[in-house]
Design a protein around this motif. Structure first.
Motif, PDB file in Angstrom:
ATOM      1  N   GLN A 177      10.422  -3.536 -11.922  1.00  0.00           N
ATOM      2  CA  GLN A 177      11.611  -3.719 -11.088  1.00  0.00           C
ATOM      3  C   GLN A 177      11.306  -4.344  -9.728  1.00  0.00           C
ATOM      4  OE1 GLN A 177      14.243  -0.233 -11.030  1.00  0.00           O
ATOM      5  NE2 GLN A 177      13.008   0.551 -12.723  1.00  0.00           N
ATOM      6  N   LEU A 178      10.038  -4.389  -9.348  1.00  0.00           N
ATOM      7  CA  LEU A 178       9.679  -4.948  -8.045  1.00  0.00           C
ATOM      8  C   LEU A 178       9.800  -6.466  -8.051  1.00  0.00           C
ATOM      9  CD1 LEU A 178       6.537  -2.823  -7.134  1.00  0.00           C
ATOM     10  CD2 LEU A 178       8.885  -2.531  -6.326  1.00  0.00           C
ATOM     11  N   SER A 179      10.168  -6.992  -6.907  1.00  0.00           N
ATOM     12  CA  SER A 179      10.348  -8.428  -6.784  1.00  0.00           C
ATOM     13  C   SER A 179       9.937  -8.852  -5.389  1.00  0.00           C
ATOM     14  CB  SER A 179      11.821  -8.758  -7.025  1.00  0.00           C
ATOM     15  OG  SER A 179      12.036 -10.133  -7.000  1.00  0.00           O
ATOM     16  N   PRO A 180       9.405 -10.005  -5.266  1.00  0.00           N
ATOM     17  CA  PRO A 180       9.051 -11.012  -6.262  1.00  0.00           C
ATOM     18  C   PRO A 180       7.804 -10.583  -7.048  1.00  0.00           C
ATOM     19  CG  PRO A 180       8.295 -11.730  -4.110  1.00  0.00           C
ATOM     20  CD  PRO A 180       9.069 -10.452  -3.895  1.00  0.00           C
ATOM     21  N   PRO A 181       7.500 -11.287  -8.111  1.00  0.00           N
ATOM     22  CA  PRO A 181       6.348 -10.933  -8.948  1.00  0.00           C
ATOM     23  C   PRO A 181       5.035 -10.870  -8.161  1.00  0.00           C
ATOM     24  CG  PRO A 181       7.679 -12.595 -10.038  1.00  0.00           C
ATOM     25  CD  PRO A 181       8.257 -12.410  -8.660  1.00  0.00           C
ATOM     26  N   GLU A 182       4.906 -11.680  -7.133  1.00  0.00           N
ATOM     27  CA  GLU A 182       3.690 -11.649  -6.315  1.00  0.00           C
ATOM     28  C   GLU A 182       3.538 -10.306  -5.605  1.00  0.00           C
ATOM     29  OE1 GLU A 182       5.121 -15.788  -6.861  1.00  0.00           O
ATOM     30  OE2 GLU A 182       6.086 -13.973  -6.119  1.00  0.00           O
ATOM     31  N   TYR A 183       4.656  -9.740  -5.183  1.00  0.00           N
ATOM     32  CA  TYR A 183       4.628  -8.426  -4.533  1.00  0.00           C
ATOM     33  C   TYR A 183       4.274  -7.349  -5.551  1.00  0.00           C
ATOM     34  CZ  TYR A 183       6.154  -4.203  -2.190  1.00  0.00           C
ATOM     35  OH  TYR A 183       6.207  -2.941  -1.659  1.00  0.00           O
ATOM     36  N   ALA A 184       4.860  -7.420  -6.729  1.00  0.00           N
ATOM     37  CA  ALA A 184       4.534  -6.461  -7.784  1.00  0.00           C
ATOM     38  C   ALA A 184       3.044  -6.500  -8.101  1.00  0.00           C
ATOM     39  CB  ALA A 184       5.364  -6.745  -9.037  1.00  0.00           C
ATOM     40  N   ALA A 185       2.465  -7.678  -8.124  1.00  0.00           N
ATOM     41  CA  ALA A 185       1.028  -7.817  -8.382  1.00  0.00           C
ATOM     42  C   ALA A 185       0.218  -7.172  -7.265  1.00  0.00           C
ATOM     43  CB  ALA A 185       0.657  -9.286  -8.535  1.00  0.00           C
ATOM     44  N   MET A 186       0.674  -7.302  -6.041  1.00  0.00           N
ATOM     45  CA  MET A 186      -0.013  -6.666  -4.915  1.00  0.00           C
ATOM     46  C   MET A 186       0.002  -5.146  -5.063  1.00  0.00           C
ATOM     47  SD  MET A 186       1.320  -8.888  -1.653  1.00  0.00           S
ATOM     48  CE  MET A 186       0.464  -7.858  -0.460  1.00  0.00           C
ATOM     49  N   VAL A 187       1.149  -4.593  -5.440  1.00  0.00           N
ATOM     50  CA  VAL A 187       1.259  -3.147  -5.626  1.00  0.00           C
ATOM     51  C   VAL A 187       0.355  -2.702  -6.775  1.00  0.00           C
ATOM     52  CG1 VAL A 187       2.821  -1.248  -6.210  1.00  0.00           C
ATOM     53  CG2 VAL A 187       3.587  -3.061  -4.652  1.00  0.00           C
ATOM     54  N   ARG A 188       0.341  -3.472  -7.845  1.00  0.00           N
ATOM     55  CA  ARG A 188      -0.516  -3.155  -9.000  1.00  0.00           C
ATOM     56  C   ARG A 188      -1.987  -3.127  -8.582  1.00  0.00           C
ATOM     57  NH1 ARG A 188       0.830  -7.275 -11.947  1.00  0.00           N
ATOM     58  NH2 ARG A 188       2.849  -6.426 -12.386  1.00  0.00           N
ATOM     59  N   ARG A 189      -2.411  -4.099  -7.797  1.00  0.00           N
ATOM     60  CA  ARG A 189      -3.794  -4.132  -7.310  1.00  0.00           C
ATOM     61  C   ARG A 189      -4.101  -2.945  -6.404  1.00  0.00           C
ATOM     62  NH1 ARG A 189      -2.703  -9.686  -7.056  1.00  0.00           N
ATOM     63  NH2 ARG A 189      -2.237  -9.548  -4.837  1.00  0.00           N
ATOM     64  N   GLU A 190      -3.139  -2.579  -5.575  1.00  0.00           N
ATOM     65  CA  GLU A 190      -3.335  -1.419  -4.697  1.00  0.00           C
ATOM     66  C   GLU A 190      -3.450  -0.135  -5.508  1.00  0.00           C
ATOM     67  OE1 GLU A 190      -3.770  -0.718  -1.227  1.00  0.00           O
ATOM     68  OE2 GLU A 190      -4.466  -2.741  -1.584  1.00  0.00           O
ATOM     69  N   LEU A 191      -2.639  -0.004  -6.538  1.00  0.00           N
ATOM     70  CA  LEU A 191      -2.753   1.162  -7.416  1.00  0.00           C
ATOM     71  C   LEU A 191      -4.143   1.236  -8.034  1.00  0.00           C
ATOM     72  CD1 LEU A 191       0.595   1.446  -9.399  1.00  0.00           C
ATOM     73  CD2 LEU A 191      -0.495   3.242  -8.059  1.00  0.00           C
ATOM     74  N   GLN A 192      -4.617   0.106  -8.490  1.00  0.00           N
ATOM     75  CA  GLN A 192      -5.948   0.051  -9.091  1.00  0.00           C
ATOM     76  C   GLN A 192      -7.015   0.425  -8.059  1.00  0.00           C
ATOM     77  OE1 GLN A 192      -7.005  -3.734 -10.757  1.00  0.00           O
ATOM     78  NE2 GLN A 192      -8.737  -2.894 -11.858  1.00  0.00           N
ATOM     79  N   ARG A 193      -6.885  -0.093  -6.859  1.00  0.00           N
ATOM     80  CA  ARG A 193      -7.855   0.210  -5.800  1.00  0.00           C
ATOM     81  C   ARG A 193      -7.849   1.700  -5.461  1.00  0.00           C
ATOM     82  NH1 ARG A 193      -8.063   1.076  -0.515  1.00  0.00           N
ATOM     83  NH2 ARG A 193      -5.827   0.834  -0.217  1.00  0.00           N
ATOM     84  N   LEU A 194      -6.660   2.283  -5.374  1.00  0.00           N
ATOM     85  CA  LEU A 194      -6.533   3.692  -5.002  1.00  0.00           C
ATOM     86  C   LEU A 194      -7.022   4.630  -6.095  1.00  0.00           C
ATOM     87  CD1 LEU A 194      -3.035   3.564  -3.274  1.00  0.00           C
ATOM     88  CD2 LEU A 194      -5.247   3.930  -2.155  1.00  0.00           C
ATOM     89  N   THR A 195      -6.984   4.185  -7.338  1.00  0.00           N
ATOM     90  CA  THR A 195      -7.386   5.070  -8.441  1.00  0.00           C
ATOM     91  C   THR A 195      -8.787   4.801  -8.960  1.00  0.00           C
ATOM     92  OG1 THR A 195      -6.325   3.609 -10.064  1.00  0.00           O
ATOM     93  CG2 THR A 195      -5.006   5.438  -9.208  1.00  0.00           C
ATOM     94  N   SER A 196      -9.425   3.751  -8.459  1.00  0.00           N
ATOM     95  CA  SER A 196     -10.781   3.429  -8.916  1.00  0.00           C
ATOM     96  C   SER A 196     -11.802   4.260  -8.149  1.00  0.00           C
ATOM     97  CB  SER A 196     -11.088   1.951  -8.681  1.00  0.00           C
ATOM     98  OG  SER A 196     -10.272   1.164  -9.481  1.00  0.00           O
ATOM     99  N   THR A 233       0.833  -1.203   0.000  1.00  0.00           N
ATOM    100  CA  THR A 233       0.000   0.000   0.000  1.00  0.00           C
ATOM    101  C   THR A 233       0.867   1.252   0.000  1.00  0.00           C
ATOM    102  OG1 THR A 233      -1.799  -1.145   1.116  1.00  0.00           O
ATOM    103  CG2 THR A 233      -1.791   1.258   1.263  1.00  0.00           C
ATOM    104  N   ARG A 234       1.903   1.265   0.819  1.00  0.00           N
ATOM    105  CA  ARG A 234       2.820   2.421   0.842  1.00  0.00           C
ATOM    106  C   ARG A 234       3.494   2.613  -0.506  1.00  0.00           C
ATOM    107  NH1 ARG A 234       4.331   0.326   5.886  1.00  0.00           N
ATOM    108  NH2 ARG A 234       6.266  -0.451   4.999  1.00  0.00           N
ATOM    109  N   GLU A 235       3.907   1.526  -1.132  1.00  0.00           N
ATOM    110  CA  GLU A 235       4.559   1.620  -2.439  1.00  0.00           C
ATOM    111  C   GLU A 235       3.591   2.169  -3.487  1.00  0.00           C
ATOM    112  OE1 GLU A 235       7.645   1.273  -5.281  1.00  0.00           O
ATOM    113  OE2 GLU A 235       7.646   1.379  -3.111  1.00  0.00           O
ATOM    114  N   ALA A 236       2.355   1.698  -3.465  1.00  0.00           N
ATOM    115  CA  ALA A 236       1.350   2.194  -4.410  1.00  0.00           C
ATOM    116  C   ALA A 236       1.093   3.680  -4.187  1.00  0.00           C
ATOM    117  CB  ALA A 236       0.056   1.399  -4.268  1.00  0.00           C
ATOM    118  N   GLN A 237       1.047   4.102  -2.943  1.00  0.00           N
ATOM    119  CA  GLN A 237       0.852   5.523  -2.640  1.00  0.00           C
ATOM    120  C   GLN A 237       2.034   6.351  -3.128  1.00  0.00           C
ATOM    121  OE1 GLN A 237       0.188   5.049   1.562  1.00  0.00           O
ATOM    122  NE2 GLN A 237      -2.041   5.081   1.323  1.00  0.00           N
TER     123      GLN A 237
END
Length: 63
Positions: free
Chosen positions: A42-61, A15-19
């Motif tokens: 550049q984020l790793s592991p891919p599961e973490y990158a996916a979490m950040v991507r989902r948080e970005l989507q949540r924050l911008t929806s 969440t902090r990374e997405a913010q």
């Protein structure tokens, strides 16, 4: 470590990374999307990158 354990341990950081990424949107303007894509790549592991991507989507929806 199970997927649920990983998610629970990394949720706050994701969440902090997405913010952080979202905070650059006004500064970068139309270049922001490409910049975010490169940051996510550049984020790793891919599961973490996916979490950040989902948080970005949540924050911008809209609610």
């Amino acid at each position: 470590m199970s997927r649920a354990d990983f998610h629970q341990q990394q949720a706050e950081q994701a969440t902090r990374e997405a913010q952080r990424l979202l905070a650059q949107q006004a500064t970068l303007g139309p270049r922001w999307l490409g910049w975010v894509a490169s940051e996510l790549y550049q984020l790793s592991p891919p599961e973490y990158a996916a979490m950040v991507r989902r948080e970005l989507q949540r924050l911008t929806s809209p609610d």
